[in-house]
Design an enzyme around this catalytic site. Structure first.
Site, PDB file in Angstrom:
ATOM      1  N   SER A   7       0.814  -1.204   0.061  1.00  0.00           N
ATOM      2  CA  SER A   7      -0.095   0.124  -0.160  1.00  0.00           C
ATOM      3  C   SER A   7       0.749   1.419  -0.088  1.00  0.00           C
ATOM      4  O   SER A   7       1.618   1.410   1.011  1.00  0.00           O
ATOM      5  CB  SER A   7      -0.882  -0.009   1.052  1.00  0.00           C
ATOM      6  OG  SER A   7      -1.514   1.222   1.303  1.00  0.00           O
ATOM      7  N   HIS A  32      -1.390  -1.716  -4.183  1.00  0.00           N
ATOM      8  CA  HIS A  32      -2.532  -0.950  -3.680  1.00  0.00           C
ATOM      9  C   HIS A  32      -2.541   0.505  -3.471  1.00  0.00           C
ATOM     10  O   HIS A  32      -1.721   1.087  -2.750  1.00  0.00           O
ATOM     11  CB  HIS A  32      -2.823  -1.818  -2.165  1.00  0.00           C
ATOM     12  CG  HIS A  32      -4.109  -1.506  -1.579  1.00  0.00           C
ATOM     13  ND1 HIS A  32      -5.049  -2.359  -1.737  1.00  0.00           N
ATOM     14  CD2 HIS A  32      -4.227  -0.777  -0.650  1.00  0.00           C
ATOM     15  CE1 HIS A  32      -6.151  -1.787  -1.034  1.00  0.00           C
ATOM     16  NE2 HIS A  32      -5.657  -0.831  -0.059  1.00  0.00           N
ATOM     17  N   ASP A  34      -4.655   3.534  -2.189  1.00  0.00           N
ATOM     18  CA  ASP A  34      -6.032   4.107  -1.348  1.00  0.00           C
ATOM     19  C   ASP A  34      -6.248   5.501  -1.866  1.00  0.00           C
ATOM     20  O   ASP A  34      -5.502   6.203  -1.680  1.00  0.00           O
ATOM     21  CB  ASP A  34      -5.421   4.039   0.270  1.00  0.00           C
ATOM     22  CG  ASP A  34      -5.354   2.825   0.754  1.00  0.00           C
ATOM     23  OD1 ASP A  34      -6.201   2.004   0.592  1.00  0.00           O
ATOM     24  OD2 ASP A  34      -4.137   2.492   1.305  1.00  0.00           O
ATOM     25  N   MET A  36      -9.087   8.325  -0.820  1.00  0.00           N
ATOM     26  CA  MET A  36      -9.962   8.878   0.395  1.00  0.00           C
ATOM     27  C   MET A  36     -10.344  10.252   0.124  1.00  0.00           C
ATOM     28  O   MET A  36      -9.990  10.906  -0.812  1.00  0.00           O
ATOM     29  CB  MET A  36      -9.091   8.868   1.575  1.00  0.00           C
ATOM     30  CG  MET A  36      -8.126   7.544   1.800  1.00  0.00           C
ATOM     31  SD  MET A  36      -7.037   7.883   3.324  1.00  0.00           S
ATOM     32  CE  MET A  36      -6.468   6.061   3.479  1.00  0.00           C
ATOM     33  N   HIS A  66      -8.518   1.218  -4.051  1.00  0.00           N
ATOM     34  CA  HIS A  66      -9.425   0.630  -2.994  1.00  0.00           C
ATOM     35  C   HIS A  66     -10.040   2.154  -2.921  1.00  0.00           C
ATOM     36  O   HIS A  66      -9.224   3.331  -2.200  1.00  0.00           O
ATOM     37  CB  HIS A  66      -8.574   0.561  -1.875  1.00  0.00           C
ATOM     38  CG  HIS A  66      -9.464   0.307  -0.714  1.00  0.00           C
ATOM     39  ND1 HIS A  66      -8.818   0.217   0.590  1.00  0.00           N
ATOM     40  CD2 HIS A  66     -10.751   0.377  -0.258  1.00  0.00           C
ATOM     41  CE1 HIS A  66      -9.729   0.104   1.642  1.00  0.00           C
ATOM     42  NE2 HIS A  66     -10.765   0.106   1.057  1.00  0.00           N
ATOM     43  N   MET A  68     -12.036   4.661  -1.000  1.00  0.00           N
ATOM     44  CA  MET A  68     -12.745   5.168   0.356  1.00  0.00           C
ATOM     45  C   MET A  68     -13.416   6.406   0.227  1.00  0.00           C
ATOM     46  O   MET A  68     -13.052   7.468   0.666  1.00  0.00           O
ATOM     47  CB  MET A  68     -11.789   5.187   1.567  1.00  0.00           C
ATOM     48  CG  MET A  68     -11.172   3.621   2.085  1.00  0.00           C
ATOM     49  SD  MET A  68      -9.907   3.498   2.917  1.00  0.00           S
ATOM     50  CE  MET A  68      -8.770   3.541   1.357  1.00  0.00           C
ATOM     51  N   MET A 136     -11.387  -5.225   6.101  1.00  0.00           N
ATOM     52  CA  MET A 136     -10.500  -4.141   6.664  1.00  0.00           C
ATOM     53  C   MET A 136     -10.371  -4.626   7.972  1.00  0.00           C
ATOM     54  O   MET A 136     -11.184  -5.020   8.723  1.00  0.00           O
ATOM     55  CB  MET A 136     -11.241  -2.773   6.876  1.00  0.00           C
ATOM     56  CG  MET A 136     -11.600  -1.877   5.578  1.00  0.00           C
ATOM     57  SD  MET A 136      -9.922  -1.571   4.595  1.00  0.00           S
ATOM     58  CE  MET A 136      -8.941  -0.714   6.074  1.00  0.00           C
ATOM     59  N   GLY A 141      -8.543   4.481   6.834  1.00  0.00           N
ATOM     60  CA  GLY A 141      -8.247   5.925   6.971  1.00  0.00           C
ATOM     61  C   GLY A 141      -6.804   6.176   7.240  1.00  0.00           C
ATOM     62  O   GLY A 141      -6.281   7.271   6.469  1.00  0.00           O
ATOM     63  N   PHE A 142      -6.126   5.400   7.924  1.00  0.00           N
ATOM     64  CA  PHE A 142      -4.799   5.779   8.228  1.00  0.00           C
ATOM     65  C   PHE A 142      -3.879   4.578   8.256  1.00  0.00           C
ATOM     66  O   PHE A 142      -4.472   3.206   8.633  1.00  0.00           O
ATOM     67  CB  PHE A 142      -4.653   6.340   9.594  1.00  0.00           C
ATOM     68  CG  PHE A 142      -5.288   7.732   9.691  1.00  0.00           C
ATOM     69  CD1 PHE A 142      -4.839   8.830   9.230  1.00  0.00           C
ATOM     70  CD2 PHE A 142      -6.529   7.744  10.140  1.00  0.00           C
ATOM     71  CE1 PHE A 142      -5.261  10.061   9.350  1.00  0.00           C
ATOM     72  CE2 PHE A 142      -7.065   8.835   9.944  1.00  0.00           C
ATOM     73  CZ  PHE A 142      -6.546  10.066   9.867  1.00  0.00           C
ATOM     74  N   GLY A 144      -0.477   2.227   9.561  1.00  0.00           N
ATOM     75  CA  GLY A 144       0.009   2.304  10.804  1.00  0.00           C
ATOM     76  C   GLY A 144      -0.570   1.726  12.049  1.00  0.00           C
ATOM     77  O   GLY A 144      -0.145   1.911  13.232  1.00  0.00           O
ATOM     78  N   ASP A 170      -6.767  -5.909   4.849  1.00  0.00           N
ATOM     79  CA  ASP A 170      -5.862  -4.513   4.512  1.00  0.00           C
ATOM     80  C   ASP A 170      -6.060  -3.700   6.027  1.00  0.00           C
ATOM     81  O   ASP A 170      -7.077  -3.448   6.432  1.00  0.00           O
ATOM     82  CB  ASP A 170      -6.672  -3.520   3.655  1.00  0.00           C
ATOM     83  CG  ASP A 170      -6.422  -2.248   3.318  1.00  0.00           C
ATOM     84  OD1 ASP A 170      -5.097  -1.915   3.780  1.00  0.00           O
ATOM     85  OD2 ASP A 170      -6.640  -1.738   2.574  1.00  0.00           O
ATOM     86  N   GLY A 171      -4.902  -3.503   6.729  1.00  0.00           N
ATOM     87  CA  GLY A 171      -4.685  -2.813   7.851  1.00  0.00           C
ATOM     88  C   GLY A 171      -3.925  -3.655   9.062  1.00  0.00           C
ATOM     89  O   GLY A 171      -4.446  -4.550   9.457  1.00  0.00           O
ATOM     90  N   GLY A 172      -2.701  -3.188   9.160  1.00  0.00           N
ATOM     91  CA  GLY A 172      -2.041  -3.864  10.290  1.00  0.00           C
ATOM     92  C   GLY A 172      -1.376  -5.350   9.993  1.00  0.00           C
ATOM     93  O   GLY A 172      -1.192  -5.920  10.816  1.00  0.00           O
ATOM     94  N   GLY A 192       0.928  -1.921   4.119  1.00  0.00           N
ATOM     95  CA  GLY A 192       1.845  -0.535   3.919  1.00  0.00           C
ATOM     96  C   GLY A 192       2.957  -0.398   4.815  1.00  0.00           C
ATOM     97  O   GLY A 192       4.077  -0.717   4.346  1.00  0.00           O
TER      98      GLY A 192
HETATM   99  C1  DX5 Z   1      -6.191   2.001   5.454  1.00  0.00           C
HETATM  100  C2  DX5 Z   1      -5.617   1.634   3.999  1.00  0.00           C
HETATM  101  C3  DX5 Z   1      -4.645   0.544   4.237  1.00  0.00           C
HETATM  102  C4  DX5 Z   1      -3.313   1.053   4.984  1.00  0.00           C
HETATM  103  C5  DX5 Z   1      -2.658  -0.087   5.549  1.00  0.00           C
HETATM  104  O1  DX5 Z   1      -7.376   2.765   5.393  1.00  0.00           O
HETATM  105  O2  DX5 Z   1      -6.774   1.210   3.316  1.00  0.00           O
HETATM  106  O3  DX5 Z   1      -4.435   0.339   2.885  1.00  0.00           O
HETATM  107  O4  DX5 Z   1      -2.671   1.780   3.987  1.00  0.00           O
HETATM  108  O5  DX5 Z   1      -1.396   0.321   6.137  1.00  0.00           O
HETATM  109  P1  DX5 Z   1      -0.767  -0.555   7.211  1.00  0.00           P
HETATM  110  O6  DX5 Z   1      -0.316  -1.627   6.688  1.00  0.00           O
HETATM  111  O7  DX5 Z   1       0.297   0.412   7.558  1.00  0.00           O
HETATM  112  O8  DX5 Z   1      -1.779  -0.938   8.137  1.00  0.00           O
HETATM  113 ZN    ZN Z   2      -6.581  -0.090   1.562  1.00  0.00          ZN
END
Ligand code: DX5
Ligand code: ZN
Length: 211
Positions: A7, A32, A34, A36, A66, A68, A136, A141-142, A144, A170-172, A192
């Site tokens: 990402s 990927h 994102d 937003m 993706h 959002m 998700m 949104g963010f 990390g 997706d996420g963490g 990411g």
């Molecule tokens: C969050 C995004 C993710 C994000 C994942 O809204 O959709 O793609 O970048 O980042 P990490 O892997 O750092 O959680």
């Molecule tokens: Zn994403």
């Protein structure tokens, strides 16, 4: 084998081209992106021009977009010529079936995403038309944020009810939670922070592919 979708939200934004080349050369399967709108999620990121320039610079790379956005319907046509797959959220106030049809009509693969509070049951009526479900594993949104282990159940449930399309998380996502994700039935890891902060990108991607 689990595929890797870095990402670029976690990439150095000043050096985006180099950051994409780096993950492509290290063996990632797709990138990927994102998108937003500051409404559906409290953040802003990449727009249509960014996706177009990435596609022009890396024509061979599979671009996984993706969205959002509160109203993704009006932007599908703008992203589609430069995307390979487009994912929309089930929580939007638009007709989901119509969105999936519009993505397919534009020539892209269609993904459907659910936020942590949305149950699998909410997307069951659309699964037949969905090439990919994006679960998700944080509030979108963010980057990390910490991985939500309770989301593993959604992946298990999708497999239990016979969903045969691809499943993304997706996420963490990290090398620490990927074995469990793989066992639950994951196909594609969106990563990411874990990818862009990796000290051994090629080695990590090889390890993920081996899962
Ligand atoms: C969050 C995004 C993710 C994000 C994942 O809204 O959709 O793609 O970048 O980042 P990490 O892997 O750092 O959680
Ligand atoms: Zn994403």
């Amino acid at each position: 084998m689990i595929k890797v979708a870095p990402s670029i939200l976690a990439a150095d934004q000043l050096a985006l081209g180099d950051e994409i080349r780096r993950v492509a050369e290290a063996g990632c399967d797709m990138v990927h992106i994102d998108v937003m709108d500051g409404h559906f999620v409290p953040n802003l990121s990449f727009g249509t021009d960014a996706v177009r320039r990435i596609d022009e610079a890396f024509p061979e790379l599979f671009l996984d977009v993706h969205l959002m956005l509160d109203n993704p319907g009006r932007l599908i046509a703008a992203f589609a010529p430069h995307a390979d797959s487009i994912t929309v959220h089930a929580e939007v106030p638009e007709d989901v079936q119509h969105l999936l049809d519009a993505i397919h009509a534009s020539g892209c693969r269609a993904g459907l995403s659910i936020k942590p509070d949305t149950p699998v049951a909410a997307i069951v009526p659309f699964l037949e038309k969905t090439d990919m479900v994006l679960v998700m594993t944080v509030e979108p949104g963010f980057g990390g944020q910490a991985f939500r282990w309770d989301m593993l159940n959604k992946i298990r449930e999708l497999r239990r009810i016979g969903y045969a399309g691809q499943i993304q998380a997706d996420g963490g996502v990290t090398l620490a939670n990927l074995p469990a994700l793989g066992q639950a039935g994951l196909d594609i890891a969106v990563m990411g922070t874990a990818i862009y902060r990796s000290q051994d990108l090629e080695g990590d991607i090889r390890k993920i592919h081996a899962l």
